[in-house]
Design a protein around this motif. Sequence first.
Motif, PDB file in Angstrom:
ATOM      1  N   MET A  65      10.717  46.653  38.935  1.00  0.00           N
ATOM      2  CA  MET A  65      11.831  47.598  38.841  1.00  0.00           C
ATOM      3  C   MET A  65      12.996  47.170  39.726  1.00  0.00           C
ATOM      4  O   MET A  65      13.972  47.905  39.881  1.00  0.00           O
ATOM      5  N   TYR A 110      11.696  58.337  42.919  1.00  0.00           N
ATOM      6  CA  TYR A 110      10.685  59.396  42.743  1.00  0.00           C
ATOM      7  C   TYR A 110      10.372  60.130  44.040  1.00  0.00           C
ATOM      8  O   TYR A 110       9.459  60.953  44.062  1.00  0.00           O
ATOM      9  N   ASP A 163      -0.810  44.905  27.847  1.00  0.00           N
ATOM     10  CA  ASP A 163      -0.060  45.975  27.183  1.00  0.00           C
ATOM     11  C   ASP A 163       1.406  45.671  27.452  1.00  0.00           C
ATOM     12  O   ASP A 163       1.820  45.562  28.604  1.00  0.00           O
ATOM     13  N   GLY A 180      -2.735  54.946  33.504  1.00  0.00           N
ATOM     14  CA  GLY A 180      -2.403  56.168  34.215  1.00  0.00           C
ATOM     15  C   GLY A 180      -3.236  56.512  35.428  1.00  0.00           C
ATOM     16  O   GLY A 180      -2.871  57.415  36.190  1.00  0.00           O
ATOM     17  N   LYS A 216       4.290  46.033  32.535  1.00  0.00           N
ATOM     18  CA  LYS A 216       5.454  46.652  33.166  1.00  0.00           C
ATOM     19  C   LYS A 216       5.236  46.895  34.656  1.00  0.00           C
ATOM     20  O   LYS A 216       6.172  46.961  35.422  1.00  0.00           O
ATOM     21  N   SER A 255       1.348  58.625  34.367  1.00  0.00           N
ATOM     22  CA  SER A 255       0.995  57.633  35.369  1.00  0.00           C
ATOM     23  C   SER A 255       0.722  58.308  36.713  1.00  0.00           C
ATOM     24  O   SER A 255       1.230  59.399  36.975  1.00  0.00           O
ATOM     25  N   GLY A 258      -2.359  49.748  34.848  1.00  0.00           N
ATOM     26  CA  GLY A 258      -1.367  48.938  35.560  1.00  0.00           C
ATOM     27  C   GLY A 258      -1.552  49.145  37.049  1.00  0.00           C
ATOM     28  O   GLY A 258      -2.161  48.357  37.755  1.00  0.00           O
ATOM     29  N   ARG A 259      -1.059  50.294  37.512  1.00  0.00           N
ATOM     30  CA  ARG A 259      -1.017  50.599  38.941  1.00  0.00           C
ATOM     31  C   ARG A 259      -2.373  50.445  39.642  1.00  0.00           C
ATOM     32  O   ARG A 259      -2.448  49.923  40.745  1.00  0.00           O
ATOM     33  N   GLU A 299      -5.190  50.503  29.217  1.00  0.00           N
ATOM     34  CA  GLU A 299      -3.923  49.881  29.632  1.00  0.00           C
ATOM     35  C   GLU A 299      -3.616  50.167  31.099  1.00  0.00           C
ATOM     36  O   GLU A 299      -2.554  50.706  31.428  1.00  0.00           O
ATOM     37  N   TYR A 356       5.125  48.402  40.005  1.00  0.00           N
ATOM     38  CA  TYR A 356       6.472  48.941  39.822  1.00  0.00           C
ATOM     39  C   TYR A 356       7.350  48.663  41.046  1.00  0.00           C
ATOM     40  O   TYR A 356       8.224  49.446  41.390  1.00  0.00           O
ATOM     41  N   ARG A 386      11.103  52.832  44.145  1.00  0.00           N
ATOM     42  CA  ARG A 386      10.246  54.019  44.045  1.00  0.00           C
ATOM     43  C   ARG A 386      10.575  55.143  45.040  1.00  0.00           C
ATOM     44  O   ARG A 386      10.599  56.310  44.643  1.00  0.00           O
ATOM     45  N   HIS A 440      -1.226  57.895  25.704  1.00  0.00           N
ATOM     46  CA  HIS A 440      -1.021  57.620  27.143  1.00  0.00           C
ATOM     47  C   HIS A 440      -0.272  58.814  27.690  1.00  0.00           C
ATOM     48  O   HIS A 440       0.855  59.079  27.269  1.00  0.00           O
TER      49      HIS A 440
HETATM   50  N1  LLP Z   1       0.516  52.317  28.957  1.00  0.00           N
HETATM   51  C1  LLP Z   1       1.700  52.885  28.671  1.00  0.00           C
HETATM   52  C2  LLP Z   1       2.049  53.140  27.275  1.00  0.00           C
HETATM   53  C3  LLP Z   1       2.581  53.217  29.711  1.00  0.00           C
HETATM   54  O1  LLP Z   1       3.735  53.779  29.422  1.00  0.00           O
HETATM   55  C4  LLP Z   1       2.212  52.938  31.052  1.00  0.00           C
HETATM   56  C5  LLP Z   1       3.120  53.257  32.155  1.00  0.00           C
HETATM   57  C6  LLP Z   1       0.973  52.327  31.294  1.00  0.00           C
HETATM   58  C7  LLP Z   1       0.146  52.046  30.225  1.00  0.00           C
HETATM   59  C8  LLP Z   1       0.502  51.965  32.683  1.00  0.00           C
HETATM   60  O2  LLP Z   1       0.364  53.078  33.480  1.00  0.00           O
HETATM   61  P1  LLP Z   1      -0.308  52.961  34.926  1.00  0.00           P
HETATM   62  O3  LLP Z   1      -1.757  52.593  34.713  1.00  0.00           O
HETATM   63  O4  LLP Z   1       0.390  51.925  35.686  1.00  0.00           O
HETATM   64  O5  LLP Z   1      -0.151  54.319  35.506  1.00  0.00           O
HETATM   65  N2  LLP Z   1       7.764  53.371  37.413  1.00  0.00           N
HETATM   66  C9  LLP Z   1       6.816  54.440  37.634  1.00  0.00           C
HETATM   67  C10 LLP Z   1       5.641  54.366  36.685  1.00  0.00           C
HETATM   68  C11 LLP Z   1       6.032  54.310  35.228  1.00  0.00           C
HETATM   69  C12 LLP Z   1       4.875  54.262  34.296  1.00  0.00           C
HETATM   70  C13 LLP Z   1       5.324  53.952  32.922  1.00  0.00           C
HETATM   71  N3  LLP Z   1       4.273  53.781  31.981  1.00  0.00           N
HETATM   72  C14 LLP Z   1       6.373  54.405  39.093  1.00  0.00           C
HETATM   73  O6  LLP Z   1       6.837  53.557  39.847  1.00  0.00           O
HETATM   74  O7  LLP Z   1       5.581  55.257  39.515  1.00  0.00           O
END
Ligand code: LLP
Length: 413
Positions: free
Chosen positions: A373, A314, A78, A238, A59, A201, A274-275, A272, A369, A310, A198
């Motif tokens: 997005m 946010y 993921d 996260g 995502k 983020s 992402g960012r 998992e 994102y 973003r 989870h």
């Molecule tokens: N796993 C699950 C189940 C999640 O829901 C997410 C993010 C991740 C992993 C990855 O998280 P990360 O490592 O990227 O923090 N659009 C928002 C962020 C939404 C995050 C949604 N879930 C932004 O631009 O800050």
Amino acid sequence: MNHFNYKNTLLHCEDVAITDIAAQVGTPFYLYSKATLSRHFQAFDSSFSVPHITCFAAKSCSNIAILHLFATLGGGTDIVSGGELFRALTAGVAPGKIVYSGVGKSRDELKYGLESGILMFNVESEQELDALQEVASSLGVKAPVSFRVNPDVDPKTHAYISTGMAKNKFGVPIADALAVYKRAASMKNIAVVGVSCHIGSQLTDVAPFVESLAKVKKFIQRLQEANCTIKYLDLGGGLGITYDAEEPPAPLAYARALEQELGDLGCTLILEPGRVIVGNAGILVTKVLYTKQGGKKFTIVDAGMNDLARPSLYGAYHAILPVEDRGQGRELGDVVGPICESGDFLARDKEVPISRQNDLLAVMSAGAYGFTMSSNYNTRPRVPEVLVDGSTFHIIRKRETREMMIAGEMIPT
Ligand code: LLP
């Protein structure tokens, strides 16, 4: 560390001057550095010493070229939709390294996941479990299941991206989960394989991760006492990045803290992220259309909230740099897009580069994102994505055309 640096006065991505890319592909566009993506993936993945799979969160940045890159580095994905599953499979990700999260998977999506042979479904409710049992039964297969438990921990991040508190829609409350696991274990077409969690983020502190792991660990020990074997522990994503002055833990510190709390549970870890992998590996390049002095100074650029949501959504901060540094200096003002909303801004009341018409600006830390997005709001074509590799660059997604934007529409006769 990333590979966006000035050489003389020009901002480069690795060895390519961003002005050269803009001259060929036009603006706006997303730009990623392959060396940065690879480095971030490997730094994260190699921080863990226990058996684990790094399943990149599609995502955050879902272009198939990027999913493919992480697959070649040994990663999985993921996913949260059938669309993301299609991307991951098309990119060559091994189905056995795909985990499927999300509160609202449709029966069609569950079927697609089962037919594809993914590693596991992170189930988020009892009704979803029942649906999965039914779909698996109709296919004559067993569905590998992990429940996403909600540990009720405050991740201390933006409210929209907090997911592990009791008030959030995600997961099964950890206090109710034992009964759900017992029920699942008795179902004919369900194979209980894991526990997942989870909590949110852009976390900049390791403490909420550890607090939530401590709760999940206790829970897994209770499951083990009830003779329920747990093969996989999915800790979600996260980990935050530096957009401005944040000081998130480095991947190694994050991994150490988790492994220390984990002890000897005997599960394979699933991560998992992402960012933390893509956030600082990508930027958005935009061109100044006009400048004007209204109630304040406005720099009007050709990218808007439909391209990078973003800041509007946010109140997120993204640094803005001039692609050509002529020593123009900075001034207080807004960098705004062409969208017909006052909420359309990339920077608001910030020190931004003093710009002239046709200057290029780099909106930094936009790899996560950003493109994923983006939308067609105001019927604006989605922008291209470009991947730099050393001294060459590849267009990994073409700019949409006007025809593509209305291709599925019809006037009833
Ligand atoms: N796993 C699950 C189940 C999640 O829901 C997410 C993010 C991740 C992993 C990855 O998280 P990360 O490592 O990227 O923090 N659009 C928002 C962020 C939404 C995050 C949604 N879930 C932004 O631009 O800050």
